[in-house]
Design an enzyme around this catalytic site. Structure first.
Site, PDB file in Angstrom:
ATOM      1  N   THR A  13      52.769  33.499  41.519  1.00  0.00           N
ATOM      2  CA  THR A  13      53.863  32.721  42.082  1.00  0.00           C
ATOM      3  C   THR A  13      53.400  32.014  43.344  1.00  0.00           C
ATOM      4  O   THR A  13      52.453  32.452  44.004  1.00  0.00           O
ATOM      5  CB  THR A  13      55.075  33.618  42.406  1.00  0.00           C
ATOM      6  OG1 THR A  13      56.168  32.802  42.836  1.00  0.00           O
ATOM      7  CG2 THR A  13      54.748  34.612  43.509  1.00  0.00           C
ATOM      8  N   HIS A  14      54.086  30.917  43.655  1.00  0.00           N
ATOM      9  CA  HIS A  14      53.917  30.231  44.934  1.00  0.00           C
ATOM     10  C   HIS A  14      55.215  30.319  45.737  1.00  0.00           C
ATOM     11  O   HIS A  14      55.368  29.658  46.759  1.00  0.00           O
ATOM     12  CB  HIS A  14      53.541  28.756  44.707  1.00  0.00           C
ATOM     13  CG  HIS A  14      52.155  28.550  44.183  1.00  0.00           C
ATOM     14  ND1 HIS A  14      51.761  28.987  42.932  1.00  0.00           N
ATOM     15  CD2 HIS A  14      51.061  27.959  44.728  1.00  0.00           C
ATOM     16  CE1 HIS A  14      50.483  28.663  42.732  1.00  0.00           C
ATOM     17  NE2 HIS A  14      50.048  28.042  43.800  1.00  0.00           N
ATOM     18  N   ALA A  16      57.493  32.328  48.126  1.00  0.00           N
ATOM     19  CA  ALA A  16      57.351  33.405  49.112  1.00  0.00           C
ATOM     20  C   ALA A  16      58.435  34.463  48.960  1.00  0.00           C
ATOM     21  O   ALA A  16      58.183  35.659  49.131  1.00  0.00           O
ATOM     22  CB  ALA A  16      57.370  32.820  50.523  1.00  0.00           C
ATOM     23  N   ASP A  74      59.311  35.280  35.303  1.00  0.00           N
ATOM     24  CA  ASP A  74      60.078  34.072  34.997  1.00  0.00           C
ATOM     25  C   ASP A  74      61.526  34.502  34.943  1.00  0.00           C
ATOM     26  O   ASP A  74      61.886  35.428  34.199  1.00  0.00           O
ATOM     27  CB  ASP A  74      59.655  33.426  33.678  1.00  0.00           C
ATOM     28  CG  ASP A  74      60.105  31.972  33.633  1.00  0.00           C
ATOM     29  OD1 ASP A  74      59.660  31.190  34.492  1.00  0.00           O
ATOM     30  OD2 ASP A  74      60.909  31.619  32.773  1.00  0.00           O
ATOM     31  N   PHE A 179      67.529  34.179  48.231  1.00  0.00           N
ATOM     32  CA  PHE A 179      66.890  32.887  47.991  1.00  0.00           C
ATOM     33  C   PHE A 179      67.393  32.358  46.652  1.00  0.00           C
ATOM     34  O   PHE A 179      68.082  33.053  45.905  1.00  0.00           O
ATOM     35  CB  PHE A 179      65.356  32.998  47.996  1.00  0.00           C
ATOM     36  CG  PHE A 179      64.783  33.877  46.908  1.00  0.00           C
ATOM     37  CD1 PHE A 179      64.365  33.331  45.708  1.00  0.00           C
ATOM     38  CD2 PHE A 179      64.658  35.239  47.104  1.00  0.00           C
ATOM     39  CE1 PHE A 179      63.841  34.135  44.705  1.00  0.00           C
ATOM     40  CE2 PHE A 179      64.131  36.060  46.103  1.00  0.00           C
ATOM     41  CZ  PHE A 179      63.722  35.496  44.906  1.00  0.00           C
ATOM     42  N   GLY A 180      67.073  31.114  46.366  1.00  0.00           N
ATOM     43  CA  GLY A 180      67.519  30.537  45.104  1.00  0.00           C
ATOM     44  C   GLY A 180      69.040  30.477  45.027  1.00  0.00           C
ATOM     45  O   GLY A 180      69.716  30.036  45.954  1.00  0.00           O
ATOM     46  N   TYR A 181      69.580  30.955  43.914  1.00  0.00           N
ATOM     47  CA  TYR A 181      71.020  30.906  43.664  1.00  0.00           C
ATOM     48  C   TYR A 181      71.751  32.145  44.197  1.00  0.00           C
ATOM     49  O   TYR A 181      72.940  32.323  43.935  1.00  0.00           O
ATOM     50  CB  TYR A 181      71.285  30.785  42.167  1.00  0.00           C
ATOM     51  CG  TYR A 181      70.806  29.504  41.528  1.00  0.00           C
ATOM     52  CD1 TYR A 181      71.683  28.462  41.220  1.00  0.00           C
ATOM     53  CD2 TYR A 181      69.463  29.324  41.189  1.00  0.00           C
ATOM     54  CE1 TYR A 181      71.255  27.299  40.606  1.00  0.00           C
ATOM     55  CE2 TYR A 181      69.015  28.156  40.581  1.00  0.00           C
ATOM     56  CZ  TYR A 181      69.921  27.144  40.292  1.00  0.00           C
ATOM     57  OH  TYR A 181      69.481  25.991  39.698  1.00  0.00           O
ATOM     58  N   ASP A 182      71.064  33.002  44.930  1.00  0.00           N
ATOM     59  CA  ASP A 182      71.675  34.235  45.418  1.00  0.00           C
ATOM     60  C   ASP A 182      72.996  34.024  46.163  1.00  0.00           C
ATOM     61  O   ASP A 182      73.911  34.850  46.028  1.00  0.00           O
ATOM     62  CB  ASP A 182      70.698  34.987  46.334  1.00  0.00           C
ATOM     63  CG  ASP A 182      69.602  35.702  45.567  1.00  0.00           C
ATOM     64  OD1 ASP A 182      69.628  35.669  44.318  1.00  0.00           O
ATOM     65  OD2 ASP A 182      68.714  36.289  46.213  1.00  0.00           O
TER      66      ASP A 182
END
Length: 222
Positions: A13-14, A16, A74, A179-182
């Site tokens: 992964t890239h 963090a 993924d 992060f993301g959709y959290d």
């Protein structure tokens, strides 16, 4: 199939935030995690149409390039009312750009895109109800996060583990810890979003934790 032992593992992964979660989950097993980004490995094209296919693409590419066992995650958000979208295209809905001086993805825009599409579904329900004279259908805001973990070894062996976390969507976004959709995901049994939970709480119930429990049972059990 080989099994993981203490030693180095490439996390393909890239991202963090994702790396930090995986490091925390593997810490009790003496695994030294190094990211594909830190090794300068390129990100392979995720051409699969399922989480399993894309996880294996990333894990195999990292294992082959580094000659070290590699773990790829993924994962994505699957919204029932949107037919499972964004699904494997979860990251693509957060278009890449530059934020605070560096490259990244616009997750707030992605969350807004989900909410906008749900609003479109609700509007269609209202239109149909107006034409029929009936009450509009209630919008289903249920969803789940899906996670597939794939381990690949340099010899070509691999293992796959799948996990889920079920919940509902809220709006507007709340919390700063995830992060993301959290910030828009409320897990079943709670009123807080993933981004409002202490990381230890989230790790205990997340889709990634579910997949990791299966990985640990298979890879580290006696």
């Amino acid at each position: 199939m080989p099994r993981l032992g203490t030693g180095k593992l490439v996390i393909a992964t890239h991202n963090a935030g994702k790396l930090k979660e995986i490091q925390a989950l593997l810490a009790p097993y003496g695994i030294e995690c190094v990211s594909a980004g830190a090794l300068g490995l390129p990100e392979p094209a995720e051409t699969g149409t399922t989480f399993v296919e894309n996880a294996l693409i990333k894990a195999r590419a990292a294992a082959e390039a580094s000659q070290i066992p590699a773990l790829a995650d993924d994962s994505g958000l699957c919204v029932d009312a949107l037919g499972g979208a964004p699904g494997v295209y979860t990251a693509d809905w957060a278009e890449a750009g530059r934020f605070e001086g560096g490259p990244g993805r616009d997750w707030y825009m992605a969350m807004g895109k989900v909410e906008g599409k749900l609003a479109g579904v609700a509007a269609e329900f209202a239109r149909v109800a107006a034409e029929s004279g009936e009450s509009p259908r209630e919008l289903d805001r249920s969803c789940h996060f899906a996670c597939v973990l794939a381990i690949a070894w340099p010899d070509g062996s691999h293992a796959v583990y799948e996990g889920r976390a079920h919940g509902t969507l809220t709006w507007p976004p709340r919390g700063t810890l995830g992060f993301g959709y959290d910030p828009v995901f409320v897990p079943l049994g709670d009123t807080r979003t993933f981004a409002e939970l202490d990381p230890a709480e989230k790790h205990a119930i997340s889709h990634r934790a579910d997949a990791f429990a299966k990985l640990v049972a298979d890879q580290f059990s006696a």
